[in-house]
Design an enzyme around this catalytic site. Structure first.
Site, PDB file in Angstrom:
ATOM      1  N   LYS A   1     -27.432  24.061   2.954  1.00 11.94           N
ATOM      2  CA  LYS A   1     -28.534  23.091   3.006  1.00 11.94           C
ATOM      3  C   LYS A   1     -29.759  23.681   3.721  1.00 11.94           C
ATOM      4  O   LYS A   1     -29.601  24.396   4.709  1.00 11.94           O
ATOM      5  CB  LYS A   1     -28.016  21.884   3.804  1.00 11.94           C
ATOM      6  CG  LYS A   1     -28.734  20.603   3.586  1.00 11.94           C
ATOM      7  CD  LYS A   1     -28.083  19.508   4.408  1.00 11.94           C
ATOM      8  CE  LYS A   1     -28.410  19.665   5.886  1.00 11.94           C
ATOM      9  NZ  LYS A   1     -28.085  18.485   6.703  1.00 11.94           N
TER      10      LYS A   1
ATOM     11  N   LYS B   1     -21.779  20.106  12.947  1.00  8.39           N
ATOM     12  CA  LYS B   1     -22.713  20.365  14.050  1.00  8.39           C
ATOM     13  C   LYS B   1     -21.996  20.842  15.303  1.00  8.39           C
ATOM     14  O   LYS B   1     -22.530  21.656  16.053  1.00  8.39           O
ATOM     15  CB  LYS B   1     -23.534  19.109  14.374  1.00  8.39           C
ATOM     16  CG  LYS B   1     -24.605  18.828  13.340  1.00  8.39           C
ATOM     17  CD  LYS B   1     -25.663  17.898  13.889  1.00  8.39           C
ATOM     18  CE  LYS B   1     -26.775  17.683  12.888  1.00  8.39           C
ATOM     19  NZ  LYS B   1     -27.746  16.697  13.303  1.00  8.39           N
TER      20      LYS B   1
ATOM     21  N   LYS C   1     -33.370  22.470   9.675  1.00  2.95           N
ATOM     22  CA  LYS C   1     -34.273  22.772  10.789  1.00  2.95           C
ATOM     23  C   LYS C   1     -33.671  23.798  11.718  1.00  2.95           C
ATOM     24  O   LYS C   1     -34.371  24.532  12.390  1.00  2.95           O
ATOM     25  CB  LYS C   1     -34.476  21.511  11.642  1.00  2.95           C
ATOM     26  CG  LYS C   1     -35.193  20.392  11.002  1.00  2.95           C
ATOM     27  CD  LYS C   1     -35.038  19.148  11.873  1.00  2.95           C
ATOM     28  CE  LYS C   1     -35.829  17.993  11.328  1.00  2.95           C
ATOM     29  NZ  LYS C   1     -35.590  16.753  12.069  1.00  2.95           N
TER      30      LYS C   1
END
Ligand code: AMP
Ligand code: TRP
Length: 334
Positions: free
Chosen positions: A198, A114, A201
């Site tokens: 993956k 992230k 969102k």
């Protein structure tokens, strides 16, 4: 044994098929079992580890509640609440951040993903986020935590924190060691545009995911555009290791129908993608269209959603405030 279940979902918008198959579907099943005591948390404190628009955040908190209820979680039988309204979470997170070691957090792969290349600019909250997650779980003496595969490492950290706290303060069994509940199959749903990434969102392309608010037309168009390969569907499951997109679409179909991947392969082996995609669209529309319809309906009844949270927060606060009181006493605060 009665299970105490706790799990959380971030209210960051775009809840998608990966969230549903990896986590929410399992929440519903666990919540419908009378022997379980389930708590489902909208983790808004986690959401602000990256920048959020305040107005949108408020809406997204409601939309997450609406998604839980529309998916089949009964708010009367289970506790649904948002984290920021139960102050024990932030308090316990601070105490546990003094128990957790830097070395443990440095190993967390999700932070690395992230934070990306510019680690220096990531928030401190993004780094210490797994400690807050441990606080969420340990405050409720959760015995089982249903999550997708990507949260496994964070759960191990929660276990380590619980063990170290119990040892450091010589409080055997005071913090309960939680068990992860990760689906054996289909715990990682991949992007429709790239079967090695993956479904997420935060992916820029909306075509990469099926959102739980997508209507029938959006589902049809996204599946038609979903990446495939030129070969017909295989007869042998091993072949799928080299064909990530085929594996992902077949897995989605299997998970929605509650059948094994082997069974789906035997059903479609030798067929081409266009034929398989028709069947996939059918099951997606059958399962998701009612959910998206219900989310929309619930979103127009904000008072109802707010009442669910009011009630849930009160119940959660009753449990968490008792636990944090004991934690503080153990640490030596009075
Ligand atoms: P988040 O959206 O990060 O708050 O995740 C909520 C839950 O959905 C967590 O239990 C995740 O592990 C799960 N989840 C998120 N993305 C996926 C995915 N692509 N496949 C399976 N589970 C997922
Ligand atoms: N970190 C989880 C995610 O991003 C969400 C979460 C927060 C959670 N607290 C939790 C999940 C406690 C399970 C238990 O998906």
């Amino acid at each position: 044994m009665n299970k105490k279940i706790f799990s959380g979902v971030q209210p960051t918008g775009n809840l998608h098929l990966g969230n549903y198959l990896g986590a929410i579907k399992n929440f519903v099943e666990l919540g419908n079992d009378r022997n379980n005591h389930c708590i489902y948390c909208v983790v808004d404190l986690h959401a602000i580890t990256v920048k959020q628009d305040p107005k949108l955040l408020t809406e997204n908190i409601r939309e997450t509640v609406a998604t839980f209820v529309a998916s089949g979680i009964d708010p009367e039988k289970n506790i649904i609440f948002n984290q920021s309204r139960v102050s024990a979470h932030a308090e316990a997170a601070w105490i546990f951040s003094c128990v957790a070691r830097m070395g443990w957090l440095n190993r967390m792969t999700q932070f690395k993903e992230k934070a990306g290349k510019d680690k220096e600019k990531a928030s401190v909250g993004l780094y210490s986020y797994p400690v807050l997650m441990a606080a969420d779980i340990l405050l409720y003496d959760a015995t089982h935590v249903p999550v997708g595969e990507d949260q496994k490492q964070h759960l191990e950290l929660s276990r380590d924190i619980a063990q170290k706290f119990n040892n450091d303060f010589q409080q055997e069994n005071f913090l309960k060691i939680p068990e992860p509940l990760i689906q054996k199959e289909f715990s990682r749903i991949m992007s429709l545009r790239d079967g090695t990434k993956k479904m997420s969102k935060s992916e820029v392309s909306d075509l990469s995911r099926i959102n739980l608010t997508d209507n029938k037309d959006a589902i049809i168009s996204k599946i038609k555009k979903a990446k495939t390969d030129p070969m017909p569907l295989p007869a042998d499951i091993k072949e799928l290791d080299k064909r990530p997109e085929a594996k992902n679409l077949l897995s989605i179909y299997s998970s929605l129908n509650d059948v094994t991947l082997e069974k789906t392969i035997s059903q479609f082996s030798g067929k081409n993608f266009s034929e398989f995609k028709e069947s996939l669209i059918q099951v997606l529309v059958d399962k998701l269209d009612p959910i998206s319809g219900e989310i929309n309906k619930l979103m127009s009844n904000k008072d109802y959603l707010d009442r669910i949270l009011d009630l849930g927060c009160e119940k959660a606060n009753n449990i968490a405030s008792e636990k944090i009181k004991k934690i503080k006493q153990i640490v030596g605060f009075n």
